[in-house]
Design a protein around this motif. Structure first.
Motif, short mmCIF file in Angstrom:
data_model
loop_
_atom_site.label_atom_id
_atom_site.label_comp_id
_atom_site.label_asym_id
_atom_site.label_seq_id
_atom_site.Cartn_x
_atom_site.Cartn_y
_atom_site.Cartn_z
N TYR A 17 0.86 -1.19 0.00
CA TYR A 17 0.00 0.00 0.00
C TYR A 17 0.89 1.23 0.00
CZ TYR A 17 -3.52 -3.20 2.04
OH TYR A 17 -4.37 -4.23 2.30
N LYS A 18 0.36 2.35 -0.53
CA LYS A 18 1.09 3.61 -0.43
C LYS A 18 1.19 4.02 1.04
CE LYS A 18 0.29 5.59 -4.94
NZ LYS A 18 -0.15 6.76 -5.66
N GLU A 19 0.09 3.86 1.77
CA GLU A 19 0.06 4.17 3.20
C GLU A 19 -0.49 2.94 3.92
OE1 GLU A 19 -1.76 7.82 4.38
OE2 GLU A 19 -0.94 8.89 2.65
N ILE A 20 0.19 2.53 4.97
CA ILE A 20 -0.24 1.37 5.76
C ILE A 20 -1.02 1.89 6.96
CG2 ILE A 20 0.55 -0.61 7.12
CD1 ILE A 20 3.01 -0.70 5.32
N PRO A 21 -2.24 1.38 7.19
CA PRO A 21 -3.01 1.80 8.36
C PRO A 21 -2.23 1.53 9.66
CG PRO A 21 -4.38 0.53 6.86
CD PRO A 21 -2.97 0.42 6.37
N ILE A 22 -2.42 2.38 10.66
CA ILE A 22 -1.66 2.30 11.91
C ILE A 22 -1.80 0.93 12.58
CG2 ILE A 22 -3.48 3.33 13.35
CD1 ILE A 22 0.30 3.93 13.73
N GLY A 23 -2.98 0.37 12.57
CA GLY A 23 -3.19 -0.95 13.18
C GLY A 23 -2.39 -2.03 12.47
N THR A 24 -2.32 -1.94 11.15
CA THR A 24 -1.54 -2.89 10.36
C THR A 24 -0.06 -2.73 10.65
OG1 THR A 24 -3.22 -2.80 8.61
CG2 THR A 24 -1.06 -3.69 8.01
N LEU A 25 0.40 -1.49 10.74
CA LEU A 25 1.80 -1.23 11.04
C LEU A 25 2.17 -1.77 12.42
CD1 LEU A 25 4.51 0.00 10.34
CD2 LEU A 25 3.67 2.19 11.21
N LYS A 26 1.31 -1.56 13.41
CA LYS A 26 1.57 -2.09 14.76
C LYS A 26 1.65 -3.61 14.73
CE LYS A 26 -0.42 1.63 17.51
NZ LYS A 26 -1.44 2.00 18.49
N SER A 27 0.80 -4.24 13.95
CA SER A 27 0.81 -5.69 13.83
C SER A 27 2.10 -6.19 13.18
CB SER A 27 -0.40 -6.16 13.01
OG SER A 27 -0.38 -7.54 12.84
N ILE A 28 2.56 -5.49 12.14
CA ILE A 28 3.80 -5.85 11.46
C ILE A 28 4.97 -5.75 12.44
CG2 ILE A 28 5.46 -5.10 9.70
CD1 ILE A 28 2.96 -4.27 8.02
N ILE A 29 5.01 -4.66 13.21
CA ILE A 29 6.10 -4.48 14.19
C ILE A 29 6.05 -5.59 15.23
CG2 ILE A 29 7.00 -2.97 16.00
CD1 ILE A 29 5.93 -0.60 14.27
N ARG A 30 4.88 -5.91 15.74
CA ARG A 30 4.72 -6.97 16.75
C ARG A 30 5.16 -8.32 16.18
NH1 ARG A 30 0.00 -5.64 18.15
NH2 ARG A 30 -1.11 -6.86 16.61
N GLN A 31 4.75 -8.64 14.96
CA GLN A 31 5.10 -9.92 14.35
C GLN A 31 6.60 -10.02 14.07
OE1 GLN A 31 2.68 -10.90 10.89
NE2 GLN A 31 0.97 -9.80 11.81
N SER A 32 7.26 -8.89 13.86
CA SER A 32 8.69 -8.91 13.57
C SER A 32 9.53 -9.16 14.81
CB SER A 32 9.13 -7.59 12.94
OG SER A 32 9.13 -6.54 13.90
N GLY A 33 8.91 -9.06 15.98
CA GLY A 33 9.64 -9.29 17.22
C GLY A 33 10.37 -8.06 17.73
#
Length: 43
Positions: A17-33
């Motif tokens: 996406y051009k812009e990632i929704p904040i909830g999605t970004l938080k999930s990506i950060i959490r999944q990355s450890g």
């Protein structure tokens, strides 16, 4: 994205996406450890 920490391998799906929704970004950060602070330091 595929990464490895110590002996663990993990896969995180990142949407194209051009812009990632904040909830999605938080999930990506959490999944990355990473903590949010560790993520910000990598920017």
């Amino acid at each position: 994205m595929k990464g490895q920490i110590s002996h663990e391998t993990f896969i995180v799906i990142i949407p194209n996406y051009k812009e990632i929704p904040i909830g999605t970004l938080k999930s990506i950060i959490r999944q990355s450890g990473l903590s949010p602070d560790e993520f910000i330091k990598l920017l």
